[in-house]
Design an enzyme around this catalytic site. Structure first.
Site, PDB file in Angstrom:
ATOM      1  N   GLU A  91       0.814  -1.409  -0.107  1.00 23.88           N
ATOM      2  CA  GLU A  91      -0.390  -0.087   0.213  1.00 23.88           C
ATOM      3  C   GLU A  91       0.942   1.125   0.635  1.00 23.88           C
ATOM      4  O   GLU A  91       2.049   1.023   0.240  1.00 23.88           O
ATOM      5  CB  GLU A  91      -1.290   0.130   1.332  1.00 23.88           C
ATOM      6  CG  GLU A  91      -1.811  -0.771   1.107  1.00 23.88           C
ATOM      7  CD  GLU A  91      -2.692  -0.778   2.643  1.00 23.88           C
ATOM      8  OE1 GLU A  91      -2.501   0.055   3.608  1.00 23.88           O
ATOM      9  OE2 GLU A  91      -3.552  -1.070   2.798  1.00 23.88           O
ATOM     10  N   ARG A 124     -16.206  -8.658  15.844  1.00 23.52           N
ATOM     11  CA  ARG A 124     -16.585  -9.348  17.468  1.00 23.52           C
ATOM     12  C   ARG A 124     -16.454  -8.330  18.505  1.00 23.52           C
ATOM     13  O   ARG A 124     -16.391  -7.035  17.707  1.00 23.52           O
ATOM     14  CB  ARG A 124     -14.607  -9.699  18.347  1.00 23.52           C
ATOM     15  CG  ARG A 124     -13.599  -8.792  18.031  1.00 23.52           C
ATOM     16  CD  ARG A 124     -12.875  -8.943  18.570  1.00 23.52           C
ATOM     17  NE  ARG A 124     -11.457  -7.867  18.706  1.00 23.52           N
ATOM     18  CZ  ARG A 124     -10.314  -7.170  18.074  1.00 23.52           C
ATOM     19  NH1 ARG A 124     -10.251  -8.494  16.614  1.00 23.52           N
ATOM     20  NH2 ARG A 124      -9.947  -6.450  18.208  1.00 23.52           N
TER      21      ARG A 124
HETATM   22  C1  MV4 Z   1      -0.674   1.601   7.849  1.00 23.94           C
HETATM   23  C2  MV4 Z   1      -0.324   2.543   8.450  1.00 23.94           C
HETATM   24  C3  MV4 Z   1       0.222   4.061   7.182  1.00 23.94           C
HETATM   25  N1  MV4 Z   1       0.007   3.243   5.587  1.00 23.94           N
HETATM   26  N2  MV4 Z   1      -1.025   1.530   6.404  1.00 23.94           N
HETATM   27  C4  MV4 Z   1      -0.788  -0.401  12.333  1.00 23.94           C
HETATM   28  C5  MV4 Z   1      -1.184  -1.604  12.335  1.00 23.94           C
HETATM   29  C6  MV4 Z   1      -1.935  -2.481  11.056  1.00 23.94           C
HETATM   30  N3  MV4 Z   1      -3.758  -2.486  11.704  1.00 23.94           N
HETATM   31  C7  MV4 Z   1      -2.165  -1.217  10.041  1.00 23.94           C
HETATM   32  N4  MV4 Z   1      -1.415   0.245  10.722  1.00 23.94           N
HETATM   33  C8  MV4 Z   1      -0.630   0.943   9.566  1.00 23.94           C
HETATM   34  N5  MV4 Z   1      -0.708   0.567   8.701  1.00 23.94           N
HETATM   35  C9  MV4 Z   1      -0.755   2.243   5.424  1.00 23.94           C
HETATM   36  N6  MV4 Z   1      -0.505   2.156   4.449  1.00 23.94           N
HETATM   37  C10 MV4 Z   1       0.162   3.341   9.729  1.00 23.94           C
HETATM   38  C11 MV4 Z   1       0.156   2.265  10.723  1.00 23.94           C
HETATM   39  C12 MV4 Z   1       0.242   2.150  11.999  1.00 23.94           C
HETATM   40  C13 MV4 Z   1      -1.374   1.985  12.517  1.00 23.94           C
HETATM   41  C14 MV4 Z   1      -2.148   2.304  12.331  1.00 23.94           C
HETATM   42  C15 MV4 Z   1      -3.807   2.456  13.162  1.00 23.94           C
HETATM   43  C16 MV4 Z   1      -2.976   2.743  14.528  1.00 23.94           C
HETATM   44  C17 MV4 Z   1      -2.108   2.950  14.988  1.00 23.94           C
HETATM   45  C18 MV4 Z   1      -0.612   2.552  14.178  1.00 23.94           C
HETATM   46  C19 MV4 Z   1       0.657   2.787  14.844  1.00 23.94           C
HETATM   47  C20 MV4 Z   1       1.424   2.460  13.523  1.00 23.94           C
HETATM   48  C21 MV4 Z   1       1.054   2.350  12.106  1.00 23.94           C
END
Ligand code: MV4
Length: 450
Positions: free
Chosen positions: A200, A292
């Site tokens: 992504e 959930r």
């Molecule tokens: C991302 C992102 C930035 N860009 N995807 C972290 C957990 C996973 N479920 C998805 N996550 C992220 N995906 C893209 N394309 C940044 C994160 C992320 C994050 C997301 C939600 C809550 C906390 C986070 C901490 C670090 C990175």
């Protein structure tokens, strides 16, 4: 309606579910490991069955033991809570085969959402905005290079079997692609036994905002507004609130509509959550769907005014929902109180609580299974309480939270209370709310916590 529900969980959520069952006139069966024999869920359930020794694999994750407990007690439904078997498709299927209603998603829905690359394709088809990226899985290094060039660096590779940050890497430029992709694959293989990856565009400093939904057996669905879960440390949520300080009326409408599309696309039945990343321009992108009840469901309950466990049980029993959406009428904040030492890298701090005083008063709710004299076993999650404040405005909810944290006495172990007290006085948190980057190393100083 069900006559008897077995609660396949422990701790505060087991107690939370028992409370609602009692109010609905439904009998309850607790299951417990030997480490939990003095736990309140055992005490307050109508019946309790010991299902094994402390390790989760031999108790709360042991499907045959739990099914046996349900059969022996004649339970007609099982509520799995969160964690443990709540998103285990095999367990959901086995319950159905044994004529026991699983209060949660079907095996197909669990597997469909558990495969993240597949879930993204499903959501894209349904018209839910997704982060630009690979169409399904990355096939090889060449494919990864081409895809990344197309999207534009920085990019992210994510494990299709993952979630919660495992097997995920940010890739700043092509010269680091091979190395980072390989390490993500190795981590994913080790954690999930599968190294499928998708890619992504990297969203900088996103907020984590999720929408609570409920679907019924007729395919109808509604949303119950958002929760902002941007206060996270190493992918563990610490604080959740509603409304999100970043939300607008228009954004809520758009995100709510997208979440309902997501729910209808998989004919979702029950309570679920659609997680989104929101960028600084208020673009939002589908991240994951949780099939959930979640830890943080309480803040939603406090602002829309109903009991989500009750709603879950009702739709599982075949009741229909009205189809109207619910907007926040108040402001609620939840602080997760963990048995961890915030001054030592949040290291777990199990042990005996020698003195306990619960905060109370107007606008304060405390969901916990612990009490004075209770020993926190080292075998499970370190969350021991959820402190929730509710008020007319965010400012008031913060003031109430501070006051309640200040009253809260837990002696004998370390807890995250000092961390929350400091956060409630942080200028960034107070003025705008934070992004998910906030607690990552630089921006928050833990040193002057008492
Ligand atoms: C991302 C992102 C930035 N860009 N995807 C972290 C957990 C996973 N479920 C998805 N996550 C992220 N995906 C893209 N394309 C940044 C994160 C992320 C994050 C997301 C939600 C809550 C906390 C986070 C901490 C670090 C990175």
């Amino acid at each position: 309606m069900f006559k008897k529900i077995l609660i396949a969980n422990r701790g505060e959520i087991a107690l939370r579910i028992i409370r609602t069952c009692k109010e609905m006139g439904i009998k309850t069966v607790a299951v417990y490991s030997t480490a939990d024999k003095d736990s309140l869920h055992v005490r307050f359930a109508d019946e309790a069955i010991c299902i094994g020794p402390p390790p989760s694999k031999e108790s709360y994750l042991d499907i045959p033991r739990i099914i046996s407990a349900a059969e022996i007690t004649n339970a007609d439904a099982i509520h799995p809570g969160y964690g443990f078997l709540s998103e285990n498709s095999k367990f959901s299927g086995i319950c159905a085969e044994n004529g026991i209603k699983f209060i949660g998603a079907t095996p197909d829905q669990i597997d469909g959402m558990g495969n993240k690359a597949q879930a993204k394709i499903t959501m894209e088809k349904a018209g839910v905005p997704c982060v630009p990226g690979s169409k399904g899985l990355i096939t090889d290094l060449d494919d990864a290079k081409k895809t990344a060039k197309n999207i534009g660096y920085p990019v992210m590779v994510k494990a299709s079997a993952g979630g919660g940050g495992k097997g995920m890497r940010m890739i700043p430029s092509e010269d680091q692609l091979e190395e980072l992709l390989d390490s993500a694959k190795r981590e994913s293989a080790a954690s999930f036994g599968n190294d499928d990856m998708y890619m992504e565009k990297f969203i900088e400093e996103p907020r984590h905002i999720e929408i609570q939904i409920i679907g019924d057996q007729t395919g109808n669905a509604c949303h119950l507004s958002e929760r902002d879960c941007s206060v996270q440390r190493r992918h563990q949520k610490l604080v959740e609130e509603v409304p999100s300080p970043f939300m607008t009326k228009k954004l809520r409408e758009k995100m709510g509509e997208a979440a309902i599309k997501a729910s209808k696309a998989v004919k979702y039945e029950g309570a679920g959550t659609v997680e989104f990343l929101v960028d600084k321009h208020r673009n939002f992108f589908f991240m994951e769907m949780n099939t959930r009840i979640q830890v943080e469901h309480c803040v939603t309950e406090e602002v829309v005014g109903f009991d989500l466990i009750r709603e879950q049980i009702k739709v599982a029993a075949g009741f229909k929902i009205s189809g109207k959406n619910y907007l926040p009428q108040l402001h609620a904040i939840e602080c997760r109180i963990n048995a961890e030492d915030p001054l030592n890298n949040f290291r777990p701090s199990p042990g005996k609580i020698v003195n306990f005083h619960a905060p109370g008063g107007h606008g304060i709710r405390l969901d916990t299974h612990v009490y004075s004299g209770y020993s926190i076993p080292p075998n499970y999650d370190s969350m021991i309480a959820k402190l929730i404040s509710v008020a007319q405005t965010r400012e008031e909810a913060i003031a109430k939270m501070k006051r309640a944290l200040d009253e809260f006495i837990i002696e004998g172990i370390k807890t995250t209370i000092p961390f929350h007290l400091k956060l409630m006085e942080d200028p960034t948190f107070i003025t705008t709310g934070v992004t998910t980057k906030f607690l990552e190393v630089t921006e928050f100083d833990y040193s002057d916590m008492k």
